[in-house]
Write a protein that holds these residues in place. Structure first.
Motif, PDB file in Angstrom:
ATOM      1  N   THR A 138     -17.852  24.912 -39.169  1.00  0.00           N
ATOM      2  CA  THR A 138     -16.692  24.851 -39.567  1.00  0.00           C
ATOM      3  C   THR A 138     -15.374  25.003 -38.679  1.00  0.00           C
ATOM      4  N   THR A 139     -15.717  25.642 -37.637  1.00  0.00           N
ATOM      5  CA  THR A 139     -14.524  25.885 -36.687  1.00  0.00           C
ATOM      6  C   THR A 139     -14.523  25.118 -35.410  1.00  0.00           C
ATOM      7  N   ARG A 140     -15.634  24.550 -35.063  1.00  0.00           N
ATOM      8  CA  ARG A 140     -15.811  23.793 -33.664  1.00  0.00           C
ATOM      9  C   ARG A 140     -16.767  22.735 -33.933  1.00  0.00           C
ATOM     10  N   GLU A 186     -19.585  29.510 -39.972  1.00  0.00           N
ATOM     11  CA  GLU A 186     -18.546  29.645 -39.404  1.00  0.00           C
ATOM     12  C   GLU A 186     -18.428  28.826 -38.037  1.00  0.00           C
TER      13      GLU A 186
END
Length: 254
Positions: A231-233, A228
């Motif tokens: 892949t998001t920041r 998480e």
């Protein structure tokens, strides 16, 4: 990440890695390294078969092992004797390891010009306040057009995790790493992207690509929290550089 920001003190990478050497080796297959940073380094270095590679800041030799398995001849340098001992204990064919301080590029004085085809600098340059001397040394020991791939903390990550201070400066950060039941003090430098690019240019290096990689798909199941985050920041930033006097093939992106 249990971290506090401060400007005082200096980086003691030797002390930090000597203290946590055993824990670091035992933890080298964590998701951030084995499913994110190392695979990206290997991919961006390209076809290494028959190439002479310098593993700058080789640690315990995990990346060197990957490169040797793909046919490279590797010379590894690291500041920590305990990490170099662990690298040598792997018994890798076509790999040699030595203790060397890359601050200012001095450890590379022992090598002639153009003796390497590739330089891998995996998560080590953020321990140095001044990048230009070591980048110049990398360029000197590379063949014309030889490739450098380095990874470092993404400026967006350090800005996010340490929101105080001057984001436009080179500043010392303080972190606490928890590994295998131990707690270790680690310090390193933040710097904005424009300062990174200025150091590349001052060393005469050509920027082939700046890459924000994705973790391997296996990370989703192996470590959902890391998946998480990664892949998001932004987390790490990779620079693919070429030495003066030639051109290298364009690396894969993304």
């Amino acid at each position: 990440m249990d971290s506090v920001w401060r400007m005082t003190g200096e980086v003691d990478a030797l002390g930090a890695y000597e203290a946590m050497a055993a824990a670091h080796v035992a933890d080298e297959d964590n998701a951030y390294n084995s499913l994110y940073e190392r695979p990206a380094m290997v991919r961006l270095l390209g076809d290494v078969a028959g190439r002479r590679a310098l593993d700058a800041g080789c640690g315990a030799g995990a990346l060197a092992a990957e490169l040797v398995a793909r046919g490279a001849c590797v010379t590894g340098l690291d500041l920590s004797p305990r990490m170099v001992e662990a690298a040598r204990a792997r018994g890798l064919e076509r790999a040699t390891f030595a203790v060397g301080d890359l601050e200012g590029g001095g450890a590379l004085d022992a090598f002639g010009d153009g003796v390497f085809d590739l330089v891998a600098a995996s998560l080590m340059v953020h321990y140095l306040r001044d990048w230009e001397p070591v980048l110049r040394a990398f360029a000197r020991v590379l063949v014309p057009g030889g490739r450098i791939v380095l990874s470092t903390h993404h400026p967006a990550m350090t800005d996010r995790e340490w929101p105080d201070g001057d984001r436009d400066a080179v500043e010392l950060l303080h972190d606490t790493w928890d590994k295998r039941g131990g707690s270790y003090d680690v310090r390193f430098y933040r710097r904005p992207l424009w300062r990174m690019e200025a150091a590349f240019a001052a060393a005469g290096l050509v920027v082939e690509a700046l890459v924000e990689p994705a973790p391997l798909p296996a990370c989703r199941e192996a470590n959902p929290v890391a998946w998480e985050r990664l892949t998001t920041r932004p987390w790490f930033l990779f620079a693919v550089l070429s030495a003066p006097g030639g051109s290298s093939a364009s690396p894969p992106r993304g």
